[in-house]
Design a protein around this motif. Sequence first.
Motif, PDB file in Angstrom:
ATOM      1  N   MET A   1       0.840  -1.180   0.000  1.00  0.00           N
ATOM      2  CA  MET A   1       0.000   0.000   0.000  1.00  0.00           C
ATOM      3  C   MET A   1       0.890   1.249   0.000  1.00  0.00           C
ATOM      4  O   MET A   1       1.826   1.349   0.766  1.00  0.00           O
ATOM      5  CB  MET A   1      -0.919   0.003   1.224  1.00  0.00           C
ATOM      6  N   GLN A   2       0.571   2.182  -0.878  1.00  0.00           N
ATOM      7  CA  GLN A   2       1.292   3.452  -0.987  1.00  0.00           C
ATOM      8  C   GLN A   2       0.584   4.483  -0.116  1.00  0.00           C
ATOM      9  O   GLN A   2      -0.608   4.699  -0.265  1.00  0.00           O
ATOM     10  CB  GLN A   2       1.282   3.885  -2.464  1.00  0.00           C
ATOM     11  N   THR A   3       1.293   5.112   0.819  1.00  0.00           N
ATOM     12  CA  THR A   3       0.648   6.071   1.719  1.00  0.00           C
ATOM     13  C   THR A   3       0.898   7.522   1.318  1.00  0.00           C
ATOM     14  O   THR A   3       0.367   8.425   1.946  1.00  0.00           O
ATOM     15  CB  THR A   3       1.106   5.862   3.173  1.00  0.00           C
ATOM     16  N   ASP A   4       1.707   7.751   0.302  1.00  0.00           N
ATOM     17  CA  ASP A   4       1.946   9.120  -0.162  1.00  0.00           C
ATOM     18  C   ASP A   4       0.688   9.664  -0.814  1.00  0.00           C
ATOM     19  O   ASP A   4       0.010   8.972  -1.576  1.00  0.00           O
ATOM     20  CB  ASP A   4       3.088   9.156  -1.178  1.00  0.00           C
ATOM     21  N   ASN A   5       0.390  10.924  -0.526  1.00  0.00           N
ATOM     22  CA  ASN A   5      -0.772  11.569  -1.118  1.00  0.00           C
ATOM     23  C   ASN A   5      -0.487  11.864  -2.590  1.00  0.00           C
ATOM     24  O   ASN A   5       0.491  12.533  -2.921  1.00  0.00           O
ATOM     25  CB  ASN A   5      -1.106  12.861  -0.373  1.00  0.00           C
ATOM     26  N   LEU A   6      -1.357  11.369  -3.473  1.00  0.00           N
ATOM     27  CA  LEU A   6      -1.199  11.581  -4.902  1.00  0.00           C
ATOM     28  C   LEU A   6      -1.789  12.912  -5.367  1.00  0.00           C
ATOM     29  O   LEU A   6      -1.596  13.302  -6.517  1.00  0.00           O
ATOM     30  CB  LEU A   6      -1.841  10.423  -5.673  1.00  0.00           C
ATOM     31  N   ILE A   7      -2.520  13.605  -4.489  1.00  0.00           N
ATOM     32  CA  ILE A   7      -3.071  14.922  -4.813  1.00  0.00           C
ATOM     33  C   ILE A   7      -2.006  15.964  -4.477  1.00  0.00           C
ATOM     34  O   ILE A   7      -1.724  16.208  -3.304  1.00  0.00           O
ATOM     35  CB  ILE A   7      -4.367  15.226  -4.022  1.00  0.00           C
ATOM     36  N   PRO A   8      -1.398  16.578  -5.482  1.00  0.00           N
ATOM     37  CA  PRO A   8      -0.405  17.612  -5.176  1.00  0.00           C
ATOM     38  C   PRO A   8      -1.037  18.769  -4.395  1.00  0.00           C
ATOM     39  O   PRO A   8      -2.097  19.264  -4.772  1.00  0.00           O
ATOM     40  CB  PRO A   8       0.063  18.087  -6.560  1.00  0.00           C
ATOM     41  N   ASN A   9      -0.418  19.150  -3.314  1.00  0.00           N
ATOM     42  CA  ASN A   9      -0.873  20.247  -2.470  1.00  0.00           C
ATOM     43  C   ASN A   9      -2.305  20.009  -1.954  1.00  0.00           C
ATOM     44  O   ASN A   9      -3.094  20.939  -1.818  1.00  0.00           O
ATOM     45  CB  ASN A   9      -0.776  21.590  -3.218  1.00  0.00           C
ATOM     46  N   GLY A  10      -2.616  18.763  -1.645  1.00  0.00           N
ATOM     47  CA  GLY A  10      -3.939  18.422  -1.119  1.00  0.00           C
ATOM     48  C   GLY A  10      -4.211  18.991   0.264  1.00  0.00           C
ATOM     49  O   GLY A  10      -5.357  19.023   0.708  1.00  0.00           O
ATOM     50  N   ASP A  11      -3.156  19.454   0.931  1.00  0.00           N
ATOM     51  CA  ASP A  11      -3.341  20.089   2.243  1.00  0.00           C
ATOM     52  C   ASP A  11      -3.393  21.615   2.132  1.00  0.00           C
ATOM     53  O   ASP A  11      -3.510  22.316   3.125  1.00  0.00           O
ATOM     54  CB  ASP A  11      -2.235  19.674   3.212  1.00  0.00           C
ATOM     55  N   PHE A  12      -3.301  22.125   0.908  1.00  0.00           N
ATOM     56  CA  PHE A  12      -3.372  23.569   0.618  1.00  0.00           C
ATOM     57  C   PHE A  12      -2.292  24.376   1.335  1.00  0.00           C
ATOM     58  O   PHE A  12      -2.428  25.575   1.507  1.00  0.00           O
ATOM     59  CB  PHE A  12      -4.766  24.124   0.928  1.00  0.00           C
ATOM     60  N   SER A  13      -1.204  23.714   1.728  1.00  0.00           N
ATOM     61  CA  SER A  13      -0.125  24.405   2.443  1.00  0.00           C
ATOM     62  C   SER A  13       0.685  25.324   1.531  1.00  0.00           C
ATOM     63  O   SER A  13       1.408  26.188   2.017  1.00  0.00           O
ATOM     64  CB  SER A  13       0.798  23.384   3.106  1.00  0.00           C
ATOM     65  N   GLN A  14       0.548  25.137   0.209  1.00  0.00           N
ATOM     66  CA  GLN A  14       1.283  25.964  -0.754  1.00  0.00           C
ATOM     67  C   GLN A  14       0.330  26.888  -1.515  1.00  0.00           C
ATOM     68  O   GLN A  14       0.522  27.164  -2.694  1.00  0.00           O
ATOM     69  CB  GLN A  14       2.043  25.067  -1.728  1.00  0.00           C
TER      70      GLN A  14
END
Length: 136
Positions: free
Chosen positions: A1-14
Amino acid sequence: MQTDNLIPNGDFSQGDKEWRIYFSPGSPAWAEIRDGYCHVKEGAAAEQTLELAAGTYYFSFECLFPEASKSYVNLALEMSGLRKQIDVRTGPDYLPYAMTFEVAAQQSGGPDLFSLALRGNQVGGKYRNVRLISID
């Protein structure tokens, strides 16, 4: 299982990096991305398109919509035929949403196009922690 988020900037930190902002023509649409959330209202949407390989994926997000607004999240896979609208609920705090979906292997052997739109209608609300992970 891959745990990296595939949505770039999904946390809106940038800020709005990696997100396209859409405003409905002729509407008072409004959007703001800052401090770890995306606030959309009056027909605005924040959108991304990604290429996904065949497999199973887990999609999740949280949202805060204090008033009824008929807002939703749209997911679509161009080749696999997935079309999903997730209507958001009203509540006094952020509410979690999650689902899994399959991306079918393509005859071409290439990826499928995944489209995501975070839509805010009427008084709108806030989205945060948008995540997509591969689970196989």
